[in-house]
Write an enzyme that holds these catalytic residues in place. Structure first.
Site, PDB file in Angstrom:
ATOM      1  CB  SER A   1       3.474  -2.962   5.445  1.00  0.00           C
ATOM      2  OG  SER A   1       2.352  -2.599   4.690  1.00  0.00           O
TER       3      SER A   1
ATOM      4  CG  HIS B   1       2.436   0.767   5.936  1.00  0.00           C
ATOM      5  ND1 HIS B   1       3.165   0.011   5.048  1.00  0.00           N
ATOM      6  CD2 HIS B   1       3.185   1.864   6.198  1.00  0.00           C
ATOM      7  CE1 HIS B   1       4.304   0.630   4.772  1.00  0.00           C
ATOM      8  NE2 HIS B   1       4.343   1.760   5.473  1.00  0.00           N
TER       9      HIS B   1
ATOM     10  CG  ASP C   1       7.679   2.596   3.422  1.00  0.00           C
ATOM     11  OD1 ASP C   1       8.505   3.489   3.095  1.00  0.00           O
ATOM     12  OD2 ASP C   1       6.881   2.730   4.372  1.00  0.00           O
TER      13      ASP C   1
END
Lengths: 203, 138
Positions: free
Chosen positions: A9, A35, A128
């Protein structure tokens, strides 16, 4: 089949640049969830493709996993692996506030024959990928996370670490070396890395 | 537009230093003092790499990001948050797709330049009509 799932991310592009720098064509398929805003998907794919001998593809529905290929999850879709082979893209609700979610991809892996799994969590905010790492460990797979010294944001690796299911913590470069050691390389006909001289980044 | 990097920070010393560091690497940047000024630049057509301070009075970095999304000004921009804190606020969790990187103060000049160049290279390869216009020849 050897399946590697990488989740990243905030700060991920730089970590991935280091991980993929000179990465040979591994005898494994890589599914990569980063992401990012949708408009960056294609340029992100191109930047990675310039670093590695692996083919880098923006994942499409119905594609089959293949050793030597990196499949990048497109933004705004969850990438689900059907029977550990076929890619499905699901436009669903956000999971862990994101879509694509690392957890969704990792949790879609199932025990199947002699398939082997490896999960990697790189820099990023929140958690996540933590459930996914635990799942991969339960499947008998290996699990790596980026270390605090090299992570722009340590939350995601740390959350994964807190599951107690992580085998190795290190820099992106150290993770790359472990991947090569674990899976070895597929012989390639051409060698893009030999034709250009990309900059080396420490990891 | 030549400026492809925007520094958003209420501290004039930070704005000056970052701008000078980038200038030393032949990277042109504009510097603004608030989230509102950042939005104004975006409304006027700025697209590029935004180095956005989190802690600012009135409108902080998160408010600015949310306003960018609300007004449809996010597309075509790469946002890196600037902050002195070690771990980002939980607010980032809901904006993870919109923040590509996180740069800690005080800056390592080489690291800052590398970050700016890294993300400018992403923007150079954005396909036409996919949120970004123009080609960086720097």
């Amino acid at each position: 089949m050897n399946i590697i799932v990488i989740g990243a991310s905030t700060g991920g592009p730089k970590a991935l640049r280091s991980l993929f720098e000179f990465l040979p064509r591994l005898d494994a398929a890589i599914v990569l969830v980063q992401h990012m805003p949708r408009f960056l998907n294609e340029s992100f794919r191109r930047v990675l493709a310039e670093r590695t001998l692996m083919d880098v593809s923006l994942a499409e529905p119905g594609q089959m996993l293949e050793h030597g290929v990196v499949f990048v999850a497109p933004s705004e879709f969850h990438l689900v692996l059907n029977d550990n082979r076929r890619i499905d893209l699901v436009r669903g609700v956000k999971v862990n506030y994101v879509c694509s979610s690392v957890d969704v991809t990792m949790l879609s892996l199932r025990p199947r024959g002699e398939d082997s799994f490896l999960g990697i969590i790189l820099t990023g905010m929140a958690a996540d990928g933590a459930d996914g790492i635990r799942h991969i460990k339960n499947l008998g797979g290996l699990t790596f996370v980026q270390n605090q010294m090299t992570a722009a944001v340590y939350d995601m690796p740390h959350s994964a670490l807190l599951t107690g299911a992580v085998d190795f913590e290190g820099s992106p470069k150290a993770i790359r070396e472990r991947l090569v050691e674990k899976f070895g390389c597929i012989q390639t006909v051409s060698s893009p890395a030999a034709e250009s001289t990309p900059g080396v980044e420490g990891g | 537009m030549n400026e492809r990097i925007m520094i958003v920070d209420d501290d004039p010393a930070v704005r000056y230093t970052v701008q000078e560091v980038l200038r030393g690497a032949n990277l042109s940047a504009i510097a603004v003092e608030s989230g509102r000024a950042c939005l104004e630049e975006l409304r006027n057509g700025f697209r590029g790499v935004i180095l956005l301070d989190i802690m600012m009075p009135e409108m902080d970095g998160w408010d600015t990001l949310e306003a960018m999304k609300r007004e449809g000004l996010s597309e075509g921009n790469i946002v890196c948050m600037l902050t002195a804190v070690i771990s980002p606020s939980a607010e980032l969790e809901t904006l993870k797709d919109d923040v590509l990187d996180y740069v800690r103060k005080p800056f390592d000049p080489d690291g800052l330049i590398a970050t700016a160049k890294e993300y400018l290279s992403y923007l150079r390869t954005v396909p036409e009509g996919d949120g970004y216009e123009g080609e960086d020849k720097a």
